[in-house]
Design a protein around this motif. Structure first.
Motif, PDB file in Angstrom:
ATOM      1  N   PHE A 274      -6.235  -1.885  -0.820  1.00 15.01           N
ATOM      2  CA  PHE A 274      -6.622  -1.121   0.375  1.00 15.01           C
ATOM      3  C   PHE A 274      -8.005  -1.545   0.879  1.00 15.01           C
ATOM      4  O   PHE A 274      -8.207  -1.774   2.071  1.00 15.01           O
ATOM      5  CB  PHE A 274      -6.603   0.378   0.044  1.00 15.01           C
ATOM      6  N   VAL A 275      -8.963  -1.656  -0.042  1.00 16.11           N
ATOM      7  CA  VAL A 275     -10.310  -2.057   0.362  1.00 16.11           C
ATOM      8  C   VAL A 275     -10.305  -3.473   0.933  1.00 16.11           C
ATOM      9  O   VAL A 275     -10.997  -3.764   1.920  1.00 16.11           O
ATOM     10  CB  VAL A 275     -11.291  -1.942  -0.822  1.00 16.11           C
ATOM     11  N   GLN A 276      -9.508  -4.357   0.354  1.00 14.84           N
ATOM     12  CA  GLN A 276      -9.396  -5.716   0.899  1.00 14.84           C
ATOM     13  C   GLN A 276      -8.824  -5.692   2.311  1.00 14.84           C
ATOM     14  O   GLN A 276      -9.273  -6.445   3.193  1.00 14.84           O
ATOM     15  CB  GLN A 276      -8.515  -6.579   0.000  1.00 14.84           C
ATOM     16  N   ALA A 277      -7.843  -4.830   2.549  1.00 13.29           N
ATOM     17  CA  ALA A 277      -7.245  -4.722   3.886  1.00 13.29           C
ATOM     18  C   ALA A 277      -8.278  -4.218   4.895  1.00 13.29           C
ATOM     19  O   ALA A 277      -8.339  -4.695   6.034  1.00 13.29           O
ATOM     20  CB  ALA A 277      -6.033  -3.790   3.841  1.00 13.29           C
ATOM     21  N   VAL A 278      -9.106  -3.246   4.466  1.00 14.44           N
ATOM     22  CA  VAL A 278     -10.175  -2.746   5.343  1.00 14.44           C
ATOM     23  C   VAL A 278     -11.170  -3.864   5.643  1.00 14.44           C
ATOM     24  O   VAL A 278     -11.621  -4.024   6.782  1.00 14.44           O
ATOM     25  CB  VAL A 278     -10.881  -1.545   4.697  1.00 14.44           C
ATOM     26  N   ALA A 279     -11.504  -4.661   4.625  1.00 17.99           N
ATOM     27  CA  ALA A 279     -12.451  -5.765   4.820  1.00 17.99           C
ATOM     28  C   ALA A 279     -11.905  -6.788   5.812  1.00 17.99           C
ATOM     29  O   ALA A 279     -12.647  -7.288   6.673  1.00 17.99           O
ATOM     30  CB  ALA A 279     -12.759  -6.427   3.482  1.00 17.99           C
ATOM     31  N   ARG A 280     -10.613  -7.083   5.699  1.00 18.13           N
ATOM     32  CA  ARG A 280     -10.025  -8.048   6.639  1.00 18.13           C
ATOM     33  C   ARG A 280     -10.077  -7.518   8.064  1.00 18.13           C
ATOM     34  O   ARG A 280     -10.380  -8.253   9.007  1.00 18.13           O
ATOM     35  CB  ARG A 280      -8.576  -8.367   6.224  1.00 18.13           C
ATOM     36  N   GLN A 281      -9.759  -6.240   8.230  1.00 21.28           N
ATOM     37  CA  GLN A 281      -9.808  -5.649   9.561  1.00 21.28           C
ATOM     38  C   GLN A 281     -11.251  -5.590  10.072  1.00 21.28           C
ATOM     39  O   GLN A 281     -11.504  -5.778  11.271  1.00 21.28           O
ATOM     40  CB  GLN A 281      -9.211  -4.236   9.535  1.00 21.28           C
ATOM     41  N   LEU A 282     -12.187  -5.370   9.174  1.00 19.74           N
ATOM     42  CA  LEU A 282     -13.599  -5.338   9.535  1.00 19.74           C
ATOM     43  C   LEU A 282     -14.055  -6.700  10.061  1.00 19.74           C
ATOM     44  O   LEU A 282     -14.787  -6.789  11.053  1.00 19.74           O
ATOM     45  CB  LEU A 282     -14.420  -4.931   8.311  1.00 19.74           C
ATOM     46  N   ILE A 283     -13.606  -7.764   9.414  1.00 17.19           N
ATOM     47  CA  ILE A 283     -13.954  -9.121   9.851  1.00 17.19           C
ATOM     48  C   ILE A 283     -13.416  -9.386  11.251  1.00 17.19           C
ATOM     49  O   ILE A 283     -14.119  -9.906  12.124  1.00 17.19           O
ATOM     50  CB  ILE A 283     -13.420 -10.166   8.853  1.00 17.19           C
ATOM     51  N   LEU A 284     -12.150  -9.025  11.485  1.00 15.04           N
ATOM     52  CA  LEU A 284     -11.534  -9.256  12.796  1.00 15.04           C
ATOM     53  C   LEU A 284     -12.237  -8.456  13.894  1.00 15.04           C
ATOM     54  O   LEU A 284     -12.513  -8.969  14.982  1.00 15.04           O
ATOM     55  CB  LEU A 284     -10.044  -8.896  12.744  1.00 15.04           C
TER      56      LEU A 284
ATOM     57  N   LEU B  51       0.833  -1.202   0.000  1.00 19.36           N
ATOM     58  CA  LEU B  51       0.000   0.000   0.000  1.00 19.36           C
ATOM     59  C   LEU B  51       0.867   1.251   0.000  1.00 19.36           C
ATOM     60  O   LEU B  51       1.952   1.289   0.592  1.00 19.36           O
ATOM     61  CB  LEU B  51      -0.910   0.005   1.225  1.00 19.36           C
ATOM     62  N   SER B  52       0.349   2.272  -0.640  1.00 22.84           N
ATOM     63  CA  SER B  52       1.029   3.563  -0.639  1.00 22.84           C
ATOM     64  C   SER B  52       0.999   4.169   0.762  1.00 22.84           C
ATOM     65  O   SER B  52       0.231   3.735   1.631  1.00 22.84           O
ATOM     66  CB  SER B  52       0.343   4.509  -1.632  1.00 22.84           C
ATOM     67  N   ARG B  53       1.838   5.188   0.953  1.00 21.57           N
ATOM     68  CA  ARG B  53       1.910   5.823   2.270  1.00 21.57           C
ATOM     69  C   ARG B  53       0.568   6.407   2.691  1.00 21.57           C
ATOM     70  O   ARG B  53       0.158   6.276   3.840  1.00 21.57           O
ATOM     71  CB  ARG B  53       2.980   6.912   2.265  1.00 21.57           C
ATOM     72  N   SER B  54      -0.153   7.026   1.756  1.00 19.01           N
ATOM     73  CA  SER B  54      -1.432   7.652   2.109  1.00 19.01           C
ATOM     74  C   SER B  54      -2.457   6.591   2.512  1.00 19.01           C
ATOM     75  O   SER B  54      -3.231   6.780   3.460  1.00 19.01           O
ATOM     76  CB  SER B  54      -1.958   8.480   0.935  1.00 19.01           C
ATOM     77  N   TYR B  55      -2.494   5.453   1.793  1.00 21.25           N
ATOM     78  CA  TYR B  55      -3.427   4.384   2.142  1.00 21.25           C
ATOM     79  C   TYR B  55      -3.030   3.722   3.464  1.00 21.25           C
ATOM     80  O   TYR B  55      -3.904   3.329   4.256  1.00 21.25           O
ATOM     81  CB  TYR B  55      -3.497   3.343   1.027  1.00 21.25           C
ATOM     82  N   LEU B  56      -1.726   3.557   3.696  1.00 21.64           N
ATOM     83  CA  LEU B  56      -1.283   2.992   4.972  1.00 21.64           C
ATOM     84  C   LEU B  56      -1.703   3.879   6.136  1.00 21.64           C
ATOM     85  O   LEU B  56      -2.172   3.388   7.172  1.00 21.64           O
ATOM     86  CB  LEU B  56       0.242   2.813   4.978  1.00 21.64           C
TER      87      LEU B  56
ATOM     88  N   LEU C 273      -5.428   3.463   6.547  1.00 21.58           N
ATOM     89  CA  LEU C 273      -5.731   2.158   7.139  1.00 21.58           C
ATOM     90  C   LEU C 273      -5.433   2.164   8.633  1.00 21.58           C
ATOM     91  O   LEU C 273      -6.213   1.632   9.441  1.00 21.58           O
ATOM     92  CB  LEU C 273      -4.928   1.066   6.440  1.00 21.58           C
ATOM     93  N   ASN C 274      -4.336   2.776   9.033  1.00 25.03           N
ATOM     94  CA  ASN C 274      -4.003   2.867  10.456  1.00 25.03           C
ATOM     95  C   ASN C 274      -5.048   3.663  11.228  1.00 25.03           C
ATOM     96  O   ASN C 274      -5.402   3.318  12.361  1.00 25.03           O
ATOM     97  CB  ASN C 274      -2.622   3.497  10.640  1.00 25.03           C
ATOM     98  N   GLU C 275      -5.530   4.737  10.619  1.00 23.48           N
ATOM     99  CA  GLU C 275      -6.555   5.549  11.279  1.00 23.48           C
ATOM    100  C   GLU C 275      -7.860   4.754  11.436  1.00 23.48           C
ATOM    101  O   GLU C 275      -8.529   4.830  12.472  1.00 23.48           O
ATOM    102  CB  GLU C 275      -6.813   6.824  10.462  1.00 23.48           C
ATOM    103  N   ILE C 276      -8.203   3.976  10.408  1.00 22.69           N
ATOM    104  CA  ILE C 276      -9.404   3.141  10.489  1.00 22.69           C
ATOM    105  C   ILE C 276      -9.244   2.083  11.574  1.00 22.69           C
ATOM    106  O   ILE C 276     -10.153   1.849  12.390  1.00 22.69           O
ATOM    107  CB  ILE C 276      -9.705   2.492   9.124  1.00 22.69           C
ATOM    108  N   ASN C 277      -8.073   1.435  11.583  1.00 24.80           N
ATOM    109  CA  ASN C 277      -7.826   0.394  12.594  1.00 24.80           C
ATOM    110  C   ASN C 277      -7.901   0.962  14.001  1.00 24.80           C
ATOM    111  O   ASN C 277      -8.447   0.332  14.918  1.00 24.80           O
ATOM    112  CB  ASN C 277      -6.460  -0.254  12.370  1.00 24.80           C
TER     113      ASN C 277
END
Length: 550
Positions: free
Chosen positions: A285-295, A134-139, A142-146
């Protein structure tokens, strides 16, 4: 009811088995549905079954090495989601289905419609996560979402929060949909659990966007493959935006990721945005959000389920405490006849009631009853009945009048859907005379010397608590060496694996052939026979057995 999976870990490998509500046998024996290949596991070690309160109970079947939870050996235990059970060197834990655990966000006003877009869209990516970084902006995003998700305390806010954070760009919509399993027909208007439109306030959809148009091709691709899918529309001249992949004038990208297995009812994360607002790593990025959403969903649902279960367990423990303390723990000494009682509660709280006590005139009063229903309400009615009956019998030894008084009391205090069956007896040892009232209860069994057991009368009176009515008594002579047996339906309605019930006729035959010399021996014979009859099935109801031998 939702399906529940048992995860079994042994010798550094795991497997999963779907549990049967009526009971799943665990052991080393090949006939067990769950076999554990370990020397410290008994042939028939334990069973797991669902009780009427939707709890999963694990019960030791007399194993040599036992069942351990949190380092303590247990005979029977109501399992919490994710709680680990140790049987020998094996570890087991239950995981309920998460498909139906999160309810729809009430603030969503938008409806959905599926558009047939087969000739106007191109699937450009389908499959599990890739090796793209992931690019820096997406990382950072993603961290903010997590971080945000880790601070949530309720599953009801999970989907709306993720949609709000994904749909921050203009003309972007993020939603979570619920679809049936892939063997069922795709509905024309899937349920929207949460939705957010870019440039709109939190959880509010623009007034001119009453419908969310969904790509039929994308949804079916996800349902067929079980993998995340990304598609884009064909580019052409700009016009007003329409939120659908089949938009002929504004190039758009749709990304859809399943939040579970598509073989069951499944939630999907659905993102529809302008193609100019995507980059080569948007799909990842969306897949990473989905994985975190599942957890996060799993963690929140388990946390919520544990909290609810702990409240339920506390209520049931309190009700069980009430029942145990109100019933006589030890029979009075000095009865002129041989009397014994056995009470075997199920794992949940039932409505069985029993009592036996001496009156001042030397007569012996005893009662066996069954309160309709289960749980704390039944335990409260039982306590009410015990107090009312004992108090009434102190000043009113006439059974019909005493029963009428107690019935009147219950009619004024019970809910319309509750009642009590009761067998109330008064035995006079000096005359070998039993006077009794049967208010809708199972007829007792009586057995005289050299005669088979038979039913003692019929339940000619209505159960208590239905409406006010007179009650009639009956009289029976209890000669020396005559046995009397009173039970609740936990005995007669005990089931066998082939679907048969124990029933009263089988109980009468058992009483006749056992020829028990004492009340305790008679009760032991009944309990052992019912246990053998159930075989591997669990006890499904409270069991009360009262025996008297003159």
């Amino acid at each position: 009811m939702s399906t529940v999976t048992l995860t079994i870990t042994e010798k550094d490998r795991s497997r999963q088995v779907q549990l049967e509500p009526k009971g799943t046998l665990i052991g080393r024996y090949h006939e067990c549905r769950i076999t554990l290949d370990s020397w410290d596991v008994s042939r028939k070690h334990a069973r797991i079954f669902r009780d009427p309160f939707d709890r999963w109970i694990i019960e030791d079947l007399g194993s040599h090495n036992g069942i351990f939870i949190n380092g303590e050996r247990v005979q029977a235990h109501a399992l919490l989601p994710g709680e680990s059970v140790n049987i020998g060197s094996c570890s087991l834990s239950i995981e309920p289905s998460l498909a139906q655990q999160i309810e729809r966000d009430d603030s969503v006003q938008m409806t959905s419609n599926i558009v047939k877009d087969d000739f106007k869209a191109e699937i450009i990516s389908s499959g599990p996560e890739t090796d793209k970084v992931l690019s820096r902006s997406y990382l950072q995003q993603l961290n903010e979402i997590n971080k945000c998700l880790s601070e949530l305390t309720s599953s009801s806010t999970l989907y709306p929060e993720v949609c709000r954070r994904l749909a921050q760009a203009p003309k972007t919509v993020a939603a979570v949909l619920r679809l049936p399993k892939n063997t069922e027909v795709l509905p024309e208007s899937p349920e929207i659990l949460a939705c957010h439109l870019g440039d709109s306030p939190n959880h509010v959809v623009a007034e001119d966007m009453a419908n969310l148009y969904l790509s039929h091709r994308v949804l079916e691709a996800v349902r067929v493959t079980g993998n995340p899918v990304m598609a884009q529309s064909i580019s052409s001249s700009d016009t007003d935006m329409v939120l659908t992949l089949s938009d002929e004038h504004t190039p758009r990208v749709v990304i859809c990721a399943p939040l579970g297995t598509v073989t069951e009812e499944v939630d999907l994360l659905y993102l529809d945005t302008l193609i100019e607002q995507t980059t080569p790593d948007t799909f990842e990025f969306v897949q990473a959000v989905a994985r975190q959403l599942i957890l996060t969903r799993k963690s929140l649902v388990f946390m919520q389920a544990k909290a609810e279960r702990q409240i339920l367990d506390q209520q049931l423990a309190l009700a069980h405490d009430i029942q145990t303390k109100l019933a006589p723990r030890e029979l009075e000494q000095g009865f002129e006849v041989d009397v014994a009682i056995c009470y075997k509660p199920a794992m949940w709280v039932g409505g069985d009631y029993y009592d036996v006590w001496s009156l001042e005139n030397g007569q012996i009063a005893f009662a066996v009853g069954d309160v309709s229903g289960k749980g704390l309400p039944a335990a409260m009615i039982m306590s009410n009945l015990q107090a009312a009956l004992r108090t009434t019998m102190t000043f009113c030894p006439d059974l019909s009048m005493a029963t009428e008084h107690v019935n009147q009391h219950l009619c004024h205090n019970l809910r319309d859907d509750m009642f009590v069956t009761l067998f109330l007896g008064l035995f006079d040892p000096s005359q070998n005379k039993l006077t009794y009232v049967n208010a809708g209860h199972l007829p007792p069994l009586i057995m005289r010397p050299s005669e088979p057991a038979r039913r003692l009368g019929e339940a000619t009176n209505i159960p208590l608590g239905i409406f006010e009515s007179p009650f009639t008594t009956a009289v029976e002579t209890i000669d020396p060496k005559t046995s009397l047996l009173v039970v609740t339906d936990g005995i007669t309605e005990a089931g066998s694996p082939d679907g048969q019930l124990f029933e009263m006729d089988r109980l009468a035959e058992l009483m006749t052939t056992s020829q028990a010399a004492s009340a305790k021996e008679l009760i032991k014979s009944v309990i052992n026979s019912v246990t053998d009859f159930r075989q591997t099935l669990p006890q499904q109801d409270d069991i009360t057995v009262f025996a008297m031998v003159n």
